[in-house]
Write a protein that holds these residues in place. Sequence first.
Motif, PDB file in Angstrom:
ATOM      1  N   SER A 326     -27.652  13.951  12.203  1.00 51.25           N
ATOM      2  CA  SER A 326     -27.558  14.864  11.065  1.00 51.25           C
ATOM      3  C   SER A 326     -28.813  15.711  10.929  1.00 51.25           C
ATOM      4  O   SER A 326     -29.792  15.546  11.667  1.00 51.25           O
ATOM      5  CB  SER A 326     -27.371  14.047   9.784  1.00 51.25           C
ATOM      6  OG  SER A 326     -28.567  13.315   9.516  1.00 51.25           O
ATOM      7  N   VAL A 327     -28.793  16.599   9.937  1.00 49.25           N
ATOM      8  CA  VAL A 327     -29.989  17.372   9.594  1.00 49.25           C
ATOM      9  C   VAL A 327     -31.156  16.431   9.304  1.00 49.25           C
ATOM     10  O   VAL A 327     -32.276  16.631   9.790  1.00 49.25           O
ATOM     11  CB  VAL A 327     -29.719  18.265   8.369  1.00 49.25           C
ATOM     12  CG1 VAL A 327     -31.008  18.952   7.911  1.00 49.25           C
ATOM     13  CG2 VAL A 327     -28.651  19.302   8.673  1.00 49.25           C
ATOM     14  N   THR A 328     -30.904  15.383   8.529  1.00 46.89           N
ATOM     15  CA  THR A 328     -31.958  14.428   8.186  1.00 46.89           C
ATOM     16  C   THR A 328     -32.558  13.812   9.447  1.00 46.89           C
ATOM     17  O   THR A 328     -33.780  13.729   9.593  1.00 46.89           O
ATOM     18  CB  THR A 328     -31.405  13.320   7.278  1.00 46.89           C
ATOM     19  OG1 THR A 328     -30.672  13.904   6.201  1.00 46.89           O
ATOM     20  CG2 THR A 328     -32.530  12.463   6.719  1.00 46.89           C
ATOM     21  N   CYS A 458     -32.560  23.392   8.674  1.00 52.72           N
ATOM     22  CA  CYS A 458     -32.446  22.888   7.311  1.00 52.72           C
ATOM     23  C   CYS A 458     -30.973  22.744   6.951  1.00 52.72           C
ATOM     24  O   CYS A 458     -30.092  23.073   7.750  1.00 52.72           O
ATOM     25  CB  CYS A 458     -33.145  23.814   6.323  1.00 52.72           C
ATOM     26  SG  CYS A 458     -32.500  25.513   6.328  1.00 52.72           S
ATOM     27  N   VAL A 459     -30.717  22.260   5.757  1.00 49.96           N
ATOM     28  CA  VAL A 459     -29.334  22.138   5.284  1.00 49.96           C
ATOM     29  C   VAL A 459     -28.799  23.528   4.994  1.00 49.96           C
ATOM     30  O   VAL A 459     -29.357  24.246   4.167  1.00 49.96           O
ATOM     31  CB  VAL A 459     -29.264  21.268   4.019  1.00 49.96           C
ATOM     32  CG1 VAL A 459     -27.826  21.188   3.519  1.00 49.96           C
ATOM     33  CG2 VAL A 459     -29.816  19.878   4.285  1.00 49.96           C
ATOM     34  N   PRO A 460     -27.738  23.955   5.687  1.00 56.91           N
ATOM     35  CA  PRO A 460     -27.202  25.295   5.412  1.00 56.91           C
ATOM     36  C   PRO A 460     -26.535  25.353   4.044  1.00 56.91           C
ATOM     37  O   PRO A 460     -26.153  24.331   3.464  1.00 56.91           O
ATOM     38  CB  PRO A 460     -26.188  25.502   6.539  1.00 56.91           C
ATOM     39  CG  PRO A 460     -25.809  24.140   6.992  1.00 56.91           C
ATOM     40  CD  PRO A 460     -26.996  23.257   6.748  1.00 56.91           C
ATOM     41  N   GLU A 461     -26.413  26.551   3.524  1.00 59.75           N
ATOM     42  CA  GLU A 461     -25.794  26.736   2.216  1.00 59.75           C
ATOM     43  C   GLU A 461     -24.394  26.136   2.218  1.00 59.75           C
ATOM     44  O   GLU A 461     -23.592  26.384   3.127  1.00 59.75           O
ATOM     45  CB  GLU A 461     -25.732  28.224   1.874  1.00 59.75           C
ATOM     46  CG  GLU A 461     -25.241  28.500   0.466  1.00 59.75           C
ATOM     47  CD  GLU A 461     -25.307  29.969   0.110  1.00 59.75           C
ATOM     48  OE1 GLU A 461     -24.805  30.327  -0.979  1.00 59.75           O
ATOM     49  OE2 GLU A 461     -25.854  30.755   0.906  1.00 59.75           O
ATOM     50  N   GLY A 462     -24.112  25.329   1.226  1.00 60.21           N
ATOM     51  CA  GLY A 462     -22.800  24.688   1.121  1.00 60.21           C
ATOM     52  C   GLY A 462     -22.701  23.377   1.873  1.00 60.21           C
ATOM     53  O   GLY A 462     -21.677  22.688   1.789  1.00 60.21           O
ATOM     54  N   ASP A 475     -21.780  24.031  16.157  1.00 59.33           N
ATOM     55  CA  ASP A 475     -22.931  24.815  15.714  1.00 59.33           C
ATOM     56  C   ASP A 475     -23.150  24.708  14.210  1.00 59.33           C
ATOM     57  O   ASP A 475     -23.732  25.603  13.597  1.00 59.33           O
ATOM     58  CB  ASP A 475     -22.737  26.279  16.113  1.00 59.33           C
ATOM     59  CG  ASP A 475     -22.659  26.456  17.617  1.00 59.33           C
ATOM     60  OD1 ASP A 475     -23.535  25.917  18.316  1.00 59.33           O
ATOM     61  OD2 ASP A 475     -21.713  27.112  18.093  1.00 59.33           O
ATOM     62  N   ALA A 476     -22.709  23.590  13.620  1.00 58.15           N
ATOM     63  CA  ALA A 476     -22.902  23.423  12.181  1.00 58.15           C
ATOM     64  C   ALA A 476     -24.379  23.372  11.820  1.00 58.15           C
ATOM     65  O   ALA A 476     -24.800  23.876  10.783  1.00 58.15           O
ATOM     66  CB  ALA A 476     -22.195  22.143  11.722  1.00 58.15           C
ATOM     67  N   VAL A 477     -25.190  22.751  12.697  1.00 58.29           N
ATOM     68  CA  VAL A 477     -26.636  22.639  12.473  1.00 58.29           C
ATOM     69  C   VAL A 477     -27.350  23.339  13.621  1.00 58.29           C
ATOM     70  O   VAL A 477     -27.181  22.974  14.785  1.00 58.29           O
ATOM     71  CB  VAL A 477     -27.077  21.165  12.408  1.00 58.29           C
ATOM     72  CG1 VAL A 477     -28.581  21.093  12.142  1.00 58.29           C
ATOM     73  CG2 VAL A 477     -26.303  20.405  11.348  1.00 58.29           C
ATOM     74  N   THR A 478     -28.127  24.338  13.285  1.00 63.45           N
ATOM     75  CA  THR A 478     -28.858  25.076  14.313  1.00 63.45           C
ATOM     76  C   THR A 478     -30.122  25.654  13.696  1.00 63.45           C
ATOM     77  O   THR A 478     -30.337  25.552  12.477  1.00 63.45           O
ATOM     78  CB  THR A 478     -27.988  26.188  14.916  1.00 63.45           C
ATOM     79  OG1 THR A 478     -28.642  26.763  16.037  1.00 63.45           O
ATOM     80  CG2 THR A 478     -27.667  27.263  13.891  1.00 63.45           C
ATOM     81  N   LEU A 479     -30.971  26.232  14.499  1.00 66.54           N
ATOM     82  CA  LEU A 479     -32.140  26.927  13.989  1.00 66.54           C
ATOM     83  C   LEU A 479     -31.735  28.307  13.471  1.00 66.54           C
ATOM     84  O   LEU A 479     -30.919  28.990  14.095  1.00 66.54           O
ATOM     85  CB  LEU A 479     -33.190  27.084  15.083  1.00 66.54           C
ATOM     86  CG  LEU A 479     -33.918  25.813  15.533  1.00 66.54           C
ATOM     87  CD1 LEU A 479     -34.694  26.088  16.808  1.00 66.54           C
ATOM     88  CD2 LEU A 479     -34.839  25.287  14.450  1.00 66.54           C
ATOM     89  N   LEU A 494     -46.143  30.488   4.261  1.00 68.94           N
ATOM     90  CA  LEU A 494     -44.723  30.269   4.513  1.00 68.94           C
ATOM     91  C   LEU A 494     -44.127  29.355   3.468  1.00 68.94           C
ATOM     92  O   LEU A 494     -44.839  28.547   2.857  1.00 68.94           O
ATOM     93  CB  LEU A 494     -44.484  29.698   5.909  1.00 68.94           C
ATOM     94  CG  LEU A 494     -45.159  28.391   6.294  1.00 68.94           C
ATOM     95  CD1 LEU A 494     -44.191  27.497   7.043  1.00 68.94           C
ATOM     96  CD2 LEU A 494     -46.369  28.671   7.197  1.00 68.94           C
ATOM     97  N   LYS A 495     -42.841  29.522   3.280  1.00 69.35           N
ATOM     98  CA  LYS A 495     -42.094  28.680   2.349  1.00 69.35           C
ATOM     99  C   LYS A 495     -41.042  27.909   3.137  1.00 69.35           C
ATOM    100  O   LYS A 495     -40.254  28.505   3.876  1.00 69.35           O
ATOM    101  CB  LYS A 495     -41.425  29.532   1.267  1.00 69.35           C
ATOM    102  CG  LYS A 495     -40.727  28.715   0.178  1.00 69.35           C
ATOM    103  CD  LYS A 495     -40.222  29.633  -0.932  1.00 69.35           C
ATOM    104  CE  LYS A 495     -39.541  28.836  -2.043  1.00 69.35           C
ATOM    105  NZ  LYS A 495     -39.034  29.744  -3.111  1.00 69.35           N
ATOM    106  N   LEU A 496     -41.069  26.581   2.988  1.00 70.54           N
ATOM    107  CA  LEU A 496     -40.151  25.717   3.724  1.00 70.54           C
ATOM    108  C   LEU A 496     -39.051  25.215   2.801  1.00 70.54           C
ATOM    109  O   LEU A 496     -39.338  24.661   1.724  1.00 70.54           O
ATOM    110  CB  LEU A 496     -40.902  24.495   4.281  1.00 70.54           C
ATOM    111  CG  LEU A 496     -41.946  24.738   5.362  1.00 70.54           C
ATOM    112  CD1 LEU A 496     -42.698  23.435   5.642  1.00 70.54           C
ATOM    113  CD2 LEU A 496     -41.286  25.258   6.624  1.00 70.54           C
ATOM    114  N   PRO A 497     -37.797  25.356   3.193  1.00 65.99           N
ATOM    115  CA  PRO A 497     -36.727  24.763   2.391  1.00 65.99           C
ATOM    116  C   PRO A 497     -36.895  23.248   2.285  1.00 65.99           C
ATOM    117  O   PRO A 497     -37.559  22.616   3.116  1.00 65.99           O
ATOM    118  CB  PRO A 497     -35.457  25.122   3.176  1.00 65.99           C
ATOM    119  CG  PRO A 497     -35.845  26.251   4.068  1.00 65.99           C
ATOM    120  CD  PRO A 497     -37.290  26.053   4.379  1.00 65.99           C
ATOM    121  N   ALA A 498     -36.312  22.667   1.265  1.00 62.73           N
ATOM    122  CA  ALA A 498     -36.301  21.212   1.153  1.00 62.73           C
ATOM    123  C   ALA A 498     -35.655  20.615   2.403  1.00 62.73           C
ATOM    124  O   ALA A 498     -34.733  21.196   2.972  1.00 62.73           O
ATOM    125  CB  ALA A 498     -35.528  20.787  -0.087  1.00 62.73           C
TER     126      ALA A 498
END
Length: 511
Positions: A326-328, A458-462, A475-479, A494-498
């Motif tokens: 997963s993303v985590t 990061c976790v994509p929107e939604g 391709d659910a999780v990618t850069l 820079l600002k990093l998403p949670a």
Amino acid sequence: MPYATITIDRDFTVADVPRRLFGSFVEHMGRCVYTGIYEPGHPRADERGFRQDVMELVKEMGPTVIRYPGGNFVSGYRWEDGVGPQEDRPVRIDGAWHSIETNAFGLHEFVDWAREAEVEIMEAINLGTRGVEAARSLVEYANHPGGTYWSDLRRKNGAEDPFDIKLWCLGNELDGPWQIGHKTAAEYGRLAQESAKAMKLVDPTIELVAVGSSNRQMPTFGSWEHTVLTHTYEEVDYVSMHAYYQEHDGDAASFLAEGVDMDAFIDGVISTIDAVKAAGKHTKQVNISFDEWNVWYQRGLETEDQPHQVARDWKTHPRLIEDTYSVTDAVVVGTLLHSLLRHGDRVRIANQAQLVNVIAPIRSEEGGPAWRQASFWPFARMAALARGQIMQLSLVSDQVSTKKFGEVDAVDAAATWDEERGKLALFVANRSLEEDGEVSLKLPGFTARSIASAEVLCVPEGGDRHLANVEDNQDAVTLVPLQEVGIQDGRVQLKLPALSWAVVEIDVESA
């Protein structure tokens, strides 16, 4: 919002970036070899049976060295079974993984595959059920030019030129009671010492890795390394480390901080190596090969993917520990790579276990597609961009609370400077599950000219933190581009998403 200041001073470096740090692992386990890298009859397989869709992903991922053929498998393996005509090779029981090994894929096939993949081979020998004679015979078979029994057999089997394998593991996890041929530290230390001597008499140019503790929680950790190195210090070049991490009981905060454990594990082994060096009045330096590491969800003894604990039929290449990442998990993988890179002065080799299907960044299906897991991305970007010198960081960060480690830095980072290209690469993670983070990067001794590239996982929107790449959604999780990054008053902001991992490459000029 977590805030961190990172200072990277031109004059403070750790070491050159060891290219072997970005290694991987191919074991005869589950579907790593068969239907992973090798599947005759697959629509994308070549005439040798090598899956070219997998090969393309391996080259994109960029591993530099690959450990082979095990792992637990090697402690019961006869290397001679995997050479010669395929139709004459014996079918064997693999007790380590309760499987049937056909030996259709062996040393020659792996050498050919590795050459195409442009990776160095790290060959493991069996010091579980075998010993000195088999070890030196394998080195002679692989590396001697010709005119002897074993080297001429290699030539007869189709390889006129030596394989010239320079990196060798003296067994695998022999401190573990689960290992075929488990030994005490003194038993293993003497066997490893004598095997090493015999192997170097055949080829004095090889490098050798002694077996260290299977994990930091082993009751013999520390004393094992001390005893083994007391026997082998002058014969070996590295001692191994292994570590796997997983999220327990939904405690994501502690899971995201497991790099703290890896840091402490490495520091402990370094201390033991140096104590043996001092006590023995040695002048050479033994370093570390962290030749198994990853996220691995060891779900329990009752599940089918824990093979040696469950009564089941003997099968060829069964599905074993095929974790979906997963993303985590990918953010944790990124922070583990940070730890390895920060210790690159002493951790000179590292192998993420494994390459395909078995707790792997690449997945494939028999007769079907191959795709990247979420954990593919931090490895691929760091393998590509970590060049030149490892920089010594000064990091001051707000903290996040964890059950396992207490207060830890919300922001974790590593960095390299490629003077030849004029590029500074920052690898950085935000461990906060809920809050975006702000990072200010100070660069004394450098002038930041521009942002060459900036990407974030990061976790994509939604989506949520459990989102993963699967066969039906590869391709659910990618850069994706990191949006909020720039240079202001000489600093990179820079600002990093949670819950994110990012890489920023900066064009710099050295003062």
